[in-house]
Every structure is written in structure tokens, then in C-alpha cells.
Design an enzyme around this catalytic site. Structure first.
Site: not given
Ligand code: IPM
Ligand code: MG
Length: 386
Positions: A246, A270, A274
């Protein structure tokens, strides 16, 4: 695999996958000409394209092709409109992408995040928080944790309501509801091997590793931290720091330049990758390499943009192909050892950006000299700069 001939499985997939893949292949063709390498590229369907062509998200022939290739160049899979129409085990994300990661033991996912100076405006942070520029590497564990842990199921629960003492008739209500279970599980060897990848990567960079966990709550976090501490003894030149996930998410917004290598388990990686992509201006800029063990100096890998299929802009020549193109550069570097060719792609991308080439996601009208162009024009500009 001869010294300068390599077999590539190109799986474009769904949504924007085919259009960004076409641009990456254009750039790879330019690399072949300039560096005297032969890339035997075979395209095959995956995801909904696989279901439509052969009834499965990962058709057997596509899987065979991958097995016979030196690397996989992957686009993206999954269409939110169609995914719910088939059983979850058959959906592209699980049946194709997660299966490929698991089958080929691709446990190490590298996601380099860089914000070029010219794209400072595309970063949502104020310039003073961007320092000398953002340059970090997310090392994400990719075959363990909650993604794969068992049990993983949704079950129907039947529960008899407790009898209410006030209720003279002593009626019992039967409650029925679903319960979903995902299991977070890591073993010491799994943590150890990804930690080695993280420390080795840090040695080649600014020699700092931030290990992300939730050791204040999760058993997994406690084990993660213990194993990372132990592995750190092999890398005295790397400065190790631990951070709760966090706080890590917050620190990335407050002071992103403090990070060099960020080491994460699967789910945290993940999410944070992002977030990191947003710092780099756009998810359309973030490449990734998913690597397994190195055998006889050869590392099999799957290379894909970190972003998804973006169905809203698919087929409109709007998508940013840079993540796919940079992923192909990572393939040349990590699986084929073609460092010079990989560097040429990175440099060509930088040149296109310096020259003002911008797809919509990284365009700003306040950016002097920027030209808004489409997917294929961006690919042309980068291929021409090889
Ligand atoms: C990523 C994507 C994948 C994940 C999905 C599409 C399954 O978000 O490569 O980050 O969660 O790993
Ligand atoms: Mg992802």
C-alpha cells in the site's frame, strides 16, 4: 537455432493485438536487413482469434508452434464483451495467456518503465515530482501466488439460519449463496528464484532493490521478506529496502524516482506495473518480457505489451504500437542475445518520439513540435529509423 537464425511464434490475438503486432513485425523486418539476422516468423491465432479459427483460445497447433520456436511474440487477448459468454476456464486470459506462462515456466516478468523527457507532459505527476526522469524496472513473479494457487473455485454454500429465540414458531431459514476462493501460496524456492532475478537486474542498473510485500498482514508477506533478506546476502553491492504494497503504491505517486528495481509477487506486480505505466505516460509504452530458466545460454521467453486489447480503439489505427515494438526489442536482447539490434530498436523509438511522432495516448496540443499520427505511421517512422 543457428547463430543468426531464430524462430519466432507471433501470436497477435485480439483487439488492438493484430495492428500493433503488424508494426512490430515491420520493425523486425528492418532489423533483419540491417543486422544480417534471419527471423523465421510464423503467425498463429490465439485468444478469441484462436476460438474463432480452431475452437480454442490456445489451439493445439499454436501451442506446438510455440514449443518449436525460440521465443513467442505475443499481442494481447480477451474481449470483455465476449469473455462472459463462455466458461471461465476457457476464456482467453486463463486458457491462453496464463497457460502459456505456466506451461513454459515463465516465472520472471520484467517490465521496464521509463518516462522520456519529451513525454513529461503525458505523465500525470507535476514536473517537480518527475525529477531527472522516471526509470524503473518492475520484476514481477509470474507463475505463483493468487493467480495459480489451489483451491481456486466458486462454490454454492447452503447455510441454515440460526434459530431466533424470540421466534415462537422456530422457523429456520435456509440461506444459499456463492462463495469465491482464491489461494495465495508461495514456496521458498519460488521466492528465491525471482529474488535472484531482481538482484541481478539491480546489479546492472542503479543497484537498489525495493521488495514489495504485505508482511504486516499476510503469511506470504512474512515468508517473502525472510527469503528476500536471505538472497540479499549474495548481493552485497545492492541496497535492499522493503516496502508494504500500500505504501509502495503511494510512494510511486509521491516520489517515483526513488525506485530502481521493484520486486513483487504476481498480483502486486500486476497492479503496481499498471500504476507505473501511467507514470510512463501511457500503458501503450510499457513492454514486458516473461522469462523462464536459462538452459545452455538460451532463455525462452514470451514478450508482450503490458496493456490489454483496448477493444474501444481496435481497428481504428489509433493504438500505440510502441509497447509491442519495445517488447520485440526485449526478445532480441534476452532470448537471442542480439544486443546491438535491440539497442537499435530502442534508439529508433526514441528518435521517433524526439521527431514529434505521437499516437493519441501520448499526444498533447501543448507539446511543441508534436504530430498526432496513427498506429501504422508510428511503425513506419520507427522502422525507418532502424
Ligand atoms: C498483465 C495482464 C494479465 C495479468 C491478464 C490479461 C491476465 O493484466 O499481463 O498484466 O493479469 O497478468
Ligand atoms: Mg495487468
Amino acid at each position: 537455432m543457428s547463430e543468426n537464425s531464430f524462430n519466432v511464434a507471433a501470436l497477435a490475438g485480439d483487439g488492438i493485438g493484430p495492428e500493433v503486432m503488424a508494426e512490430a513485425l515491420k520493425v523486425l523486418r528492418a532489423v533483419e536487413g540491417r543486422f544480417g539476422v534471419t527471423l523465421n516468423i510464423t503467425e498463429a491465432p490465439v485468444g478469441w482469434a484462436g476460438i474463432d479459427a480452431a475452437g480454442k483460445a490456445l489451439p493445439d497447433e499454436t501451442f506446438e508452434l510455440c514449443r518449436n520456436s525460440n521465443a513467442i511474440l505475443f499481442g494481447s487477448v480477451g474481449l470483455p464483451d465476449r469473455d462472459p459468454t463462455i466458461p471461465k476456464e476457457e476464456r482467453p486470459e486463463r486458457a491462453a495467456l496464463l497457460r502459456l506462462r505456466k506451461e513454459f515456466g515463465l516465472f520472471a516478468n520484467l517490465r521496464p518503465v521509463t518516462l522520456p523527457k519529451q513525454l513529461a507532459h503525458a505523465c500525470p505527476l507535476k514536473p517537480e515530482r518527475q525529477g531527472e526522469g522516471i526509470d524503473m524496472l518492475v520484476v514481477r513473479e509470474l507463475t505463483g501466488g493468487m493467480y495459480f494457487g489451489q483451491p481456486k473455485t466458486t462454490e454454492l454454500v447452503t447455510q441454515k439460519d440460526s434459530v431466533n429465540p424470540e421466534d415462537k414458531k422456530k422457523t429456520r431459514r435456509i440461506l444459499r449463496y456463492e462463495r469465491a476462493i482464491d489461494t495465495m501460496v508461495y514456496t521458498e524456492p519460488e521466492i528465491e528464484r525471482i529474488a535472484h532475478v531482481g538482484f541481478k537486474a539491480a546489479q546492472l542498473r542503479r543497484k537498489k532493490l525495493t521488495s514489495i510485500d504485505k508482511a504486516n498482514v499476510l503469511e506470504n508477506g512474512i515468508l517473502w521478506r525472510k527469503v528476500v533478506e536471505r538472497v540479499a546476502k549474495n548481493y552485497p553491492d545492492v541496497k535492499l529496502e522493503h516496502m508494504f504494497v500500500d505504501n509502495g503504491a503511494m510512494q510511486m505517486m509521491l516520489n517515483p524516482t526513488q525506485f530502481d528495481v521493484m520486486l513483487c509477487e504476481n498480483m502486486f506486480g500486476d497492479i503496481l506495473s499498471d500504476e507505473a505505466a501511467a507514470l510512463a505516460g501511457s500503458l501503450g509504452m510499457l513492454p514486458s518480457a516473461s522469462l523462464g530458466n536459462t538452459e545452455a545460454g538460451i532463455t525462452f521467453g514470451l514478450y508482450e505489451p503490458a496493456g490489454g486489447t483496448a477493444p474501444d480503439i481496435a481497428g481504428k489505427n489509433l493504438a500505440n504500437p510502441i509497447a509491442q515494438i519495445l517488447s520485440s526489442a526485449m526478445m532480441l536482447r534476452y532470448s537471442f542475445g542480439l544486443n546491438e539490434a535491440a539497442n537499435a530498436i530502442d534508439a529508433a523509438v526514441s528518435k521517433a518520439i524526439s521527431d514529434g511522432c505521437r499516437t493519441g495516448d501520448i499526444f498533447s496540443s501543448h507539446d511543441p513540435g508534436a504530430r498526432r499520427i496513427g498506429t501504422s505511421e508510428m511503425g513506419d517512422a520507427i522502422a525507418a529509423a532502424i
